[in-house]
Design a protein around this motif. Sequence first.
Motif, short mmCIF file in Angstrom:
data_model
loop_
_atom_site.label_atom_id
_atom_site.label_comp_id
_atom_site.label_asym_id
_atom_site.label_seq_id
_atom_site.Cartn_x
_atom_site.Cartn_y
_atom_site.Cartn_z
N ALA A 164 37.56 39.55 47.02
CA ALA A 164 36.40 40.28 46.18
C ALA A 164 36.95 40.69 44.92
O ALA A 164 36.29 40.39 44.10
CB ALA A 164 35.75 41.50 47.20
N ILE A 165 37.98 41.57 45.04
CA ILE A 165 38.47 41.95 43.41
C ILE A 165 38.99 40.95 42.56
O ILE A 165 38.50 40.97 41.51
CB ILE A 165 39.35 43.11 43.68
N ARG A 166 39.16 39.57 43.15
CA ARG A 166 39.81 38.56 42.36
C ARG A 166 38.58 37.77 41.70
O ARG A 166 38.60 37.56 40.26
CB ARG A 166 40.56 37.73 43.24
N LEU A 167 37.63 37.59 42.58
CA LEU A 167 36.39 37.15 42.11
C LEU A 167 35.74 37.81 41.18
O LEU A 167 35.21 37.30 40.11
CB LEU A 167 35.41 36.91 43.48
N ALA A 168 35.63 39.28 41.07
CA ALA A 168 34.89 40.08 40.07
C ALA A 168 35.77 40.01 38.86
O ALA A 168 35.19 39.84 37.86
CB ALA A 168 35.05 41.33 40.53
N GLU B 255 44.69 36.47 38.27
CA GLU B 255 43.61 35.52 37.80
C GLU B 255 44.06 35.16 36.31
O GLU B 255 43.72 33.79 35.95
CB GLU B 255 42.27 36.11 37.86
N ALA B 256 44.50 35.96 35.68
CA ALA B 256 44.78 35.48 33.98
C ALA B 256 45.65 34.25 33.87
O ALA B 256 45.17 33.40 32.94
CB ALA B 256 45.37 36.58 33.27
N PRO B 257 46.70 34.32 34.46
CA PRO B 257 47.62 32.99 34.05
C PRO B 257 46.98 31.65 34.74
O PRO B 257 47.00 30.78 33.85
CB PRO B 257 48.79 33.17 35.12
N ARG B 258 46.12 31.68 35.71
CA ARG B 258 45.29 30.45 36.27
C ARG B 258 44.21 30.01 34.90
O ARG B 258 43.75 29.09 35.01
CB ARG B 258 44.62 30.68 37.50
N LEU B 259 43.99 30.87 34.19
CA LEU B 259 42.77 30.75 33.15
C LEU B 259 43.38 30.48 31.64
O LEU B 259 42.70 30.46 30.73
CB LEU B 259 41.64 31.59 33.19
N GLY B 260 44.92 30.67 31.68
CA GLY B 260 45.26 30.52 30.49
C GLY B 260 45.09 31.75 29.51
O GLY B 260 45.28 31.54 28.42
N ILE B 261 45.20 32.97 30.33
CA ILE B 261 44.78 34.30 29.45
C ILE B 261 46.01 35.13 29.63
O ILE B 261 46.79 35.24 30.71
CB ILE B 261 43.62 35.05 29.91
N ARG B 262 46.31 35.71 28.56
CA ARG B 262 47.57 36.62 28.50
C ARG B 262 47.25 37.91 29.03
O ARG B 262 46.09 38.41 28.76
CB ARG B 262 48.22 36.95 27.31
N ALA B 263 47.96 38.40 29.99
CA ALA B 263 47.42 39.94 30.43
C ALA B 263 48.47 41.06 30.64
O ALA B 263 49.83 40.69 30.68
CB ALA B 263 47.25 39.70 32.09
N GLY B 264 47.99 42.16 29.98
CA GLY B 264 49.02 43.33 29.80
C GLY B 264 48.23 44.57 30.25
O GLY B 264 47.15 44.61 31.04
N GLY B 265 49.02 45.55 30.13
CA GLY B 265 48.51 46.70 31.08
C GLY B 265 48.72 48.04 30.08
O GLY B 265 49.72 47.93 29.14
#
Length: 358
Positions: free
Chosen positions: A9-13, A79-89
Motif C-alpha cells: 500500500a505505501i509503495r503504491l501510494a 520505487e524511485a530507482p525503478r522509475l529512474g528518479i534520484r531519491a534523497g532525504g
Amino acid sequence: MGPHPAVAAIRLAVRRVLHDLLTEHDGATAAPPHAPSHEPPPSSRLRSSREVAPPSPLVLVACSGGADSMALASALAFEAPRLGIRAGGVTVDHGLQAGSDVRAAEVVLRLRELGLDPVDSVTVTVGRSGGPEAAARDARYAALDTAAERHGATAVLLGHTRDDQAETVLLGLARGSGIRSLSGMAAVSGADGRYRRPFLELDRQTARKACMVQSLPVWDDPHNADPAYTRSRLRHEGLPALEKALGKGVVEALARTARLSRDDADALDSWADQAEAGVRDAAGLLECAKLYALPPAVRRRVLRRAAIAAGAPAGSLFARHIEEVDRLITGWRGQGAINLPGKVVARRQGGRLVIRQG
C-alpha cells in the motif's frame, strides 16, 4: 509471494506520486509542440549526440524518524530507482529536546542505509510566533525549502496520513475559520507544487505496520503524547471520544470532508479571482455597491486578498478581521476605520473601500 499488504500500500501510494512528478518533469522539459524545426548542420548534430542527458529529477523525503516518515522513506527508496528518479532525504533537528542531535544523526544513518542520497540533517532555531507548534512548523518548512533549493529537488515528500488529515480538519473546525480551514492539507502544496503527501488516503496504522514487517526502527516523538500540545490532546483524547460517541469511521469521514471542502474552496477562490477585477473602479479602488452584490463567501475572499495585498500578514488575518471589514459593506452606519494586522487600515470613503497601511 508479494510484499506484505501494508508495504504494498505505501509503495503504491509513492509510485503514483512519482509517476505524476515524472509526467510533470517530462512536460516541462519537452519542446513546444509547434516550435519550428530547423535541421542543424552536421557538426552541430555531432556535438548534440555527445551531450550528456539532463539529470533525472531528485525527490527528497522529509523524515523525522517516526513510523510515518520512515515508511515513506523506505517506499521512496524502493520505487524511485525503478522509475529512474534520484531519491534523497532530509531530517530537521528542532533542538527542542535533549539528545535531538543524536536522533538526527541516527535518522541520517538510517536513510543512507536505505540507499538514499543525498541525505541532510538541518538544525533550526524555533521561534515563538503563533505558539510552539506553529513556530516549529514554520521553522521546519523553511529548512525543507532551503534544502530543496540547495539540492535542486523537484519535490519533497511528507508523511502526513489520513489520521493527520482528520486532526487538521477538527482543529480548523475548532478555530471557526471557514471552509478553507476545513480543507485540511492538500496532496500537493508549496511553491510550484514542491510538497507532496502520498499517504493522505492511508491510515497511520498502515505506515507503522509497514515499518514493523520491514524491521525498520522508528522513533516515537514524546511531544506526540504530551498533553501540553493541542494536537496531542486531540489525537489521544478528542478523536477517541468522538469514535466512542459516533462509532468507527470518524477519521475516514473527516478526511472525506477535507476533500469535499477543498473542492468547494477552490471553486470559490476561482470565482473571487474572476469577480475581483469587476468590483474595482478605474483607479483600482474597491466599489462598495459592487462588493455588496457579490455572494458573501466570494466578497470576503476579495476583501481578504485586498488586506493581504496591502500588507496584512496572512497568518495573522483571521475570520473576525474580515467580518469587521465586511460590515463596512453590508452594515454601513458611518463607523470608523478598521485596524488590521500589519498596521493595515480599512475604511469606507465616498462609496469606495480603501485598504492600505497606516
